[in-house]
Each structure stands twice: as structure tokens, then as C-alpha cells.
Scaffold this motif. Structure first.
Motif, PDB file in Angstrom:
ATOM      1  N   LEU A  91       0.832  -1.203   0.000  1.00 16.73           N
ATOM      2  CA  LEU A  91       0.000   0.000   0.000  1.00 16.73           C
ATOM      3  C   LEU A  91       0.867   1.253   0.000  1.00 16.73           C
ATOM      4  O   LEU A  91       0.579   2.210  -0.729  1.00 16.73           O
ATOM      5  CB  LEU A  91      -0.926  -0.001   1.220  1.00 16.73           C
ATOM      6  N   LEU A  92       1.930   1.259   0.776  1.00 22.93           N
ATOM      7  CA  LEU A  92       2.820   2.421   0.833  1.00 22.93           C
ATOM      8  C   LEU A  92       3.415   2.717  -0.537  1.00 22.93           C
ATOM      9  O   LEU A  92       3.479   3.885  -0.957  1.00 22.93           O
ATOM     10  CB  LEU A  92       3.934   2.173   1.850  1.00 22.93           C
ATOM     11  N   THR A  93       3.842   1.683  -1.238  1.00 21.23           N
ATOM     12  CA  THR A  93       4.400   1.876  -2.576  1.00 21.23           C
ATOM     13  C   THR A  93       3.373   2.505  -3.509  1.00 21.23           C
ATOM     14  O   THR A  93       3.682   3.414  -4.293  1.00 21.23           O
ATOM     15  CB  THR A  93       4.872   0.529  -3.153  1.00 21.23           C
ATOM     16  N   THR A  94       2.145   2.030  -3.415  1.00 18.67           N
ATOM     17  CA  THR A  94       1.067   2.586  -4.242  1.00 18.67           C
ATOM     18  C   THR A  94       0.828   4.053  -3.911  1.00 18.67           C
ATOM     19  O   THR A  94       0.751   4.903  -4.809  1.00 18.67           O
ATOM     20  CB  THR A  94      -0.236   1.790  -4.035  1.00 18.67           C
ATOM     21  N   VAL A  95       0.709   4.357  -2.628  1.00 12.24           N
ATOM     22  CA  VAL A  95       0.402   5.725  -2.205  1.00 12.24           C
ATOM     23  C   VAL A  95       1.525   6.686  -2.590  1.00 12.24           C
ATOM     24  O   VAL A  95       1.273   7.827  -2.986  1.00 12.24           O
ATOM     25  CB  VAL A  95       0.132   5.756  -0.680  1.00 12.24           C
ATOM     26  N   LYS A  96       2.762   6.229  -2.509  1.00 16.19           N
ATOM     27  CA  LYS A  96       3.900   7.086  -2.867  1.00 16.19           C
ATOM     28  C   LYS A  96       3.876   7.469  -4.344  1.00 16.19           C
ATOM     29  O   LYS A  96       4.487   8.475  -4.733  1.00 16.19           O
ATOM     30  CB  LYS A  96       5.212   6.382  -2.536  1.00 16.19           C
ATOM     31  N   SER A  97       3.174   6.700  -5.156  1.00 12.11           N
ATOM     32  CA  SER A  97       3.116   6.992  -6.593  1.00 12.11           C
ATOM     33  C   SER A  97       2.063   8.043  -6.931  1.00 12.11           C
ATOM     34  O   SER A  97       2.031   8.545  -8.052  1.00 12.11           O
ATOM     35  CB  SER A  97       2.815   5.705  -7.371  1.00 12.11           C
TER      36      SER A  97
END
Length: 359
Positions: free
Chosen positions: A80-86
């Protein structure tokens, strides 16, 4: 909610600061040391009666520390963090503009704990957690949270129908709702008022605590009209969709007969997790240390609401806490996924921002 591993004292602050020109207290961030300093101090130092909010929890409060994530939970969080950072934008509910740019305020709101709250609320469904996070980012933008200033909301609280002060036994800040002191006609601004106070309650959370205690006193002597169903559903929608995992405990006392049908009507719209946190006509002294519980609710605190004193104090205290958090967020590199523990004054334990201090 994550399982509780152990508890830590909820008071103690790191360094001396002069507030309001009237009282020396320790830094607004909470730490585990110096419990005796500024014990049960109010913002302006007032006692007997108190007229402003307590600065931090009493030594009788113990903040639970949650257990570490499982391997599966850690993997889902990182995904989820990777997604949100994008993300560079957030959706719009109108075609013009088609979306809104992601702001620093949004990025700071997207903390590690925020992402975990949405994961827990969606039973660790990474896709649904992302959808709900985007929905809340859009709601915060279009509802106009940052436009709801103290001056705009002030009249709604002129009678003290909502009071934020004190902390319960788990260190949750207590927001008192007093429907019998209603002073305005039914309108969306009443809901904006509640949202404003929820935001201030979050501002006043101590290090390690991410939940609040909601105390509703209908006070049978004061009476009051039954709230309309549409308003109750709107409030529930906001609380459950945009403040998931924030309610630690809901305490309702002195329910008059005229309001009981309302609770029966609204009950089907309350999700099971929220319903489990509600207690009716409970002995509040068992749930809130009496030294920080208002006398009107069975506690020892002689509190008098004077709007011209309380309102500026609450908002000044909130602004100072927010400024300290913003300063730490900027110094920490303006990271999405920053630790709320760190933002509220704790130390980072590793490069990912996950705190293990005190565990």
C-alpha cells in the motif's frame, strides 16, 4: 484494532516551553519521563474552576502499545505504501477540475499509522484501503476542512455544546458532546462543527495514541430535541468512512426518552466495530481518571465554560501542536508514510519510521 502488547505512562514532556504568557509547562510532545512536571495542568493554568483544556494525560492514564505487525501485514503495508507514494493527484467528484494535485498537507496526513488504520478498516484489503484513502483525500479537499477556521466555527460552540479536555484511562483525548446546550438551528454547519472538533481532538493526541473518547451527555434535565435521522446518518458516514479506527470509546449517558427512538433508527447504520465501542450509562470514573473528568459527568474537575477564554486557548494549543508536527515532518524529509510517533515527539527506531521504543 491491533493487539495490545503493553502500556506506557501517558504523561511527561520533553522540554520547557512558555505558553500563553501565564504558565511554564514542558514541551507539548509527550515522552515517558518527568511525570511529576505539570501534572494535570490546564493550558492557562486555571484550576477550581478550570477554564481551558488539560495539556496532556494524567499519570493515571496508560497508553497501550500495539503488537508488531505480522509478516503478512507488513507485506500488505509495504504494498500500500508503494502505491500511495506513486500518487501525484487525488480524484475530484466534479469534471472541472478532473482531479486535485496532492499537497504537502495531504502527504503529511498519509502517515504510516494512517495507512494502517485504513488497512485494518478494510480487513487488510490493500486495493480497498487505497480506494478509501483516495476517497478521504477527495472528501477533505472538497468538504473544505482547511477553510473551517476557528472564527468560522466559533458561534457554533458559543454555549460549550462541545468541550475537548482531559484524557481517559488509555490516554485518549475526551471530546464531550452536550446536546442540551444546542444554540443553533439544524444545518450542515452543525456537522462541520463536529468535524472541526474531531480534528482538534486528533491534534491533542499524545505520543503513541491514535484514538479518541467521545462522551455524549444528553442531560435529562436540559431536555433537547431529537436529532434528525439525516444528520445522524451524515455524521456516521463521515466518522466511519473518513475517520476509520479513530473512535476508541463512545460513552453515552443520561439518554432521555425522546432520544431513545433515534438510537433505534440509527443503529442499523452503525458498523459492528463501532457498535462494540459504545457504552451506555456507564460509570465514567472507571473509564476516565476523576482528576481529568468533569464534575458534570461524575468527576472531580470543576470546569466552567467561558467561550472567550476556552475557544482561543483550545485553538492556540491545537495550532502549537500542529506547528511542532509540521516542523518535525519537514525536518524528517516530508515523507509519505512518516511515523506519527515521530511526528508527536518520539524517536525513529529505523529508516522505515517504524517505532519500537517502549515495546
Amino acid at each position: 484494532m491491533a493487539a495490545v502488547a503493553q502500556a506506557q505512562p501517558a504523561t511527561g514532556i520533553e522540554s520547557q516551553t512558555k505558553l500563553n504568557g501565564s504558565i511554564d509547562i514542558q514541551d507539548l510532545h509527550t515522552s515517558a519521563a518527568n511525570l511529576s512536571v505539570a501534572e494535570n495542568a490546564t493550558y492557562d493554568g486555571s484550576t477550581n474552576p478550570a477554564k481551558t483544556p488539560f495539556i496532556h494525560p494524567s499519570s493515571a492514564s496508560k497508553i497501550p502499545i500495539t503488537s508488531p505487525l505480522t509478516a503478512d501485514q507488513s507485506t500488505k503495508y509495504e504494498k500500500l505504501l508503494t502505491t500511495v507514494k506513486s500518487w501525484t493527484t487525488k480524484p475530484s467528484t466534479t469534471p472541472n477540475p478532473p482531479d486535485h494535485p496532492l499537497t504537502d498537507s495531504d502527504r503529511m496526513w498519509l502517515t504510516r499509522e494512517c495507512l494502517l488504520r485504513y488497512l485494518r478498516a478494510t480487513k487488510w484489503d490493500v486495493h480497498q484501503a487505497g480506494v478509501r484513502l483516495q476517497s478521504t483525500l477527495t472528501w477533505r479537499q472538497e468538504y473544505g476542512l482547511e477553510k473551517h477556521t476557528p472564527e468560522y466555527i466559533s458561534h457554533e460552540n458559543a454555549t460549550g455544546k462541545q468541550v475537548l479536555t482531559g484524557y481517559d484511562i488509555a490516554g485518549r483525548p475526551c471530546l464531550y458532546l452536550n446536546p442540551g446546550k444546542q444554540n443553533t438551528e439544524r444545518s450542515n454547519k452543525q456537522v462541520e462543527h463536529l468535524v472541526f472538533m474531531l480534528e482538534r481532538t486528533i491534534d491533542l493526541m499524545p505520543t503513541g495514541q491514535e484514538n479518541l473518547a467521545l462522551i455524549i451527555n444528553f442531560d435529562k434535565k436540559l431536555g433537547g430535541e431529537r436529532p434528525p435521522l439525516w444528520q445522524g446518518k451524515q455524521v456516521l458516514n463521515i466518522l466511519q468512512n473518513h475517520y476509520p479506527e479513530r473512535l476508541g470509546r463512545g460513552l453515552v449517558i443520561n439518554i432521555p426518552w425522546i432520544v431513545q427512538p433515534f438510537f433505534k433508527l440509527i443503529n442499523p447504520f452503525i458498523d459492528p466495530a463501532t457498535r462494540e465501542k459504545l457504552k451506555f450509562d456507564h460509570d465514567l470514573r472507571l473509564l476516565v481518571p476523576p482528576v481529568q473528568l468533569l464534575k458534570s459527568h461524575g468527576g472531580d474537575v470543576d470546569f466552567v465554560y467561558e467561550h472567550e477564554i476556552y475557544w482561543p486557548a483550545l485553538n492556540e494549543l491545537s495550532a502549537k501542536k500542529k506547528a511542532l508536527m509540521l516542523e518535525r515532518w519537514e525536518k524528517g524529509g516530508k515523507r509519505i508514510g512518516e511515523s506519527e510517533w515521530y511526528l508527536r515527539g518520539g524517536k525513529r527506531a529505523d529508516s522505515e519510521g517504524e517505532n519500537t521504543e517502549g515495546q
